[in-house]
Design an enzyme around this catalytic site. Structure first.
Site, PDB file in Angstrom:
ATOM      1  N   ILE A   1       0.827  -1.214   0.000  1.00 33.60           N
ATOM      2  CA  ILE A   1       0.000   0.000   0.000  1.00 33.60           C
ATOM      3  C   ILE A   1       0.853   1.253   0.000  1.00 33.60           C
ATOM      4  O   ILE A   1       0.395   2.334  -0.374  1.00 33.60           O
ATOM      5  CB  ILE A   1      -0.941  -0.014   1.223  1.00 33.60           C
ATOM      6  N   LYS A   2       2.123   1.125   0.389  1.00 30.91           N
ATOM      7  CA  LYS A   2       2.996   2.287   0.501  1.00 30.91           C
ATOM      8  C   LYS A   2       3.311   2.925  -0.853  1.00 30.91           C
ATOM      9  O   LYS A   2       3.789   4.068  -0.905  1.00 30.91           O
ATOM     10  CB  LYS A   2       4.295   1.900   1.208  1.00 30.91           C
TER      11      LYS A   2
END
Length: 445
Positions: free
Chosen positions: A36-37
């Site tokens: 998700i980063k």
């Protein structure tokens, strides 16, 4: 860059049995950097470019647990920047190797130091940014673009994919960007939505949220990666978070493995923490609830840790039914017994203790065991008389360690290890010997 986002929601079945709610995993591993980063990494770079903080040929510097570094690395490749990632030494080797594979320079710092310590990865990141010409320090913990990325992307995706039926968002909290940005957007659509943060033991979030007290006694080293902090990042918007649940390292690691084996979803440690935390509070949910759990990153980054049986066993995370001496020595049976002869010098024994990272050594004479030395007693003796370093072990050794057979029951071994006796020897059927230490007993118990 255009493949970031629009990640799927997958209904969980096996690992959430007993929870009445519908549980949906937001599987972020399909992003190009497998986490998700990627969302916030690209957002932070692009916002910094707009603000004139990054110039051509710049070096981007960031302290990261690995995943933000990967997202930044992809951005640097596409945009022609250099990247230095500063990690703590508790992060998995896979994360470090992956970052190097995509061109990042990796700097590793000790975990067990205060944030203000010049050796901490917070301090080293800031120092490198000051010393490196034409550099930009990302600072994901306090950079508002972190939470903004999830407000603009993750929140709207979840709202759309659930057709507005989401009742709870459950997220592991580290920098705080995911839960704060996503949670803020969802509450704006429906104020009744509850945002639940997953914390870990050794982190300050839960107590601070409930009391407003930053309790340094809450802070200690932990194994779980990616969540929890010993600082209060500006991206953690406590007003958006309704509740924190803490999860142990063991429960997180065991659940991480279960997700892979029972759901067929190969994800990382924070996903295990999130589902373990969910199941701890499962009784508060109803059949009408729709819970979205963020699965942050990919399991390939933890192959040498949570997905490695030896690593799990060494930390007592695998539930093993220890019954006999043979069970207790199983994880070091191949290493053999470290021993010293009675005529060897004390300095030789100390060198072996250092080389093998052990606390006690059996002493032999004429093929038999005649005594032992342990680091506690030896340390005290050397304090009183440093010249003992050059004396034979027979002059300082204590009584021989007790001997048991391979099939000796663990209940019988318990009574043999005490303050004076740090270990017992195990006579193997092949005529060789092994050892059961206090550490082995603690793991078994």
């Amino acid at each position: 860059m255009e493949t970031i986002g629009n990640t799927p929601l997958v209904k969980l079945n096996s690992v959430v049995k007993g929870c009445k709610a519908t549980v949906l995993a937001k599987v972020e591993t399909v992003n190009p950097g497998n986490s998700i980063k990627d969302r916030m990494a690209m957002k932070m770079i692009e916002d910094a470019e707009t603000q004139g903080l990054i110039k051509p040929g710049a070096t981007i510097i960031e302290g990261t647990s690995g995943n933000t570094g990967m997202g930044l690395a992809l951005g640097c490749i596409l945009k022609g920047y250099n990247l230095i990632c500063v990690l703590s030494d508790k992060q998995s080797k896979e994360k470090m190797d992956i970052l190097r594979a995509v061109g990042a320079e990796v700097v590793v710092c000790p975990t067990n130091v205060e944030p203000e310590d010049p050796r901490s990865y917070y301090s080293v990141s800031k120092r490198l940014a000051q010393e490196t010409p034409n550099s930009w320090y990302v600072n994901q913990y306090d950079n508002p673009s972190n939470a903004l990325a999830h407000y603009e992307q993750t929140g709207p995706e979840i709202w759309s994919q659930t057709e507005g039926e989401i009742t709870h968002l459950l997220v592991g909290v580290g920098t705080g960007g995911t839960i704060s940005g996503t949670g803020k957007y969802l509450k704006e659509q429906n104020p009744k939505i509850k945002n639940i943060g997953i914390d870990t033991y050794g982190s300050v979030f839960k107590k601070y949220h409930e009391t407003g007290i930053f309790d340094e006694n809450e802070i200690y080293s932990y194994i779980t990666e990616g969540i929890g902090e010993d600082i209060l990042p500006k991206n953690v918007d406590f007003s958006v978070i309704d509740y924190f649940e803490k999860v142990t390292d063991k429960d997180a690691a065991v659940m991480t493995r279960r997700i892979a084996r029972e759901e067929g979803i190969f994800v990382g440690n924070s996903a295990g923490s999130a589902i373990a935390g969910l199941m701890q509070i499962k009784d508060q949910f109803t059949e009408d609830d729709v819970i979205v759990v963020i699965f942050h990153d990919h399991g390939s980054r933890y192959v040498g840790k949570m997905f490695n049986d030896d690593w799990m066993r060494e930390r007592g995370f695998l539930d093993v039914d220890h019954k006999t001496a043979n069970d207790l020595i199983a994880n070091h049976l191949d290493k053999g017994l470290v021993q010293c002869a009675s005529e060897e010098l004390v300095s030789h024994a100390i060198a072996k203790m250092k080389d093998y990272s052990i606390s006690q050594i059996p002493i032999t004479r004429d093929g038999g065991f005649v005594g032992h030395v342990d680091d506690t007693k030896l340390f005290q003796q050397l304090l009183d008389n440093p010249e003992l370093l050059d004396t034979p072990l027979e002059n300082v050794m204590q009584k021989a360690l007790p001997m048991v057979k391979e099939d000796t029951k663990i209940d019988d071994i318990k009574g043999l290890i005490n303050q004076e006796t740090p270990a017992v020897l195990v006579e193997l059927k092949n005529g060789k010997f092994n050892i059961i230490t206090r550490y082995d007993m603690i793991n078994a118990l």
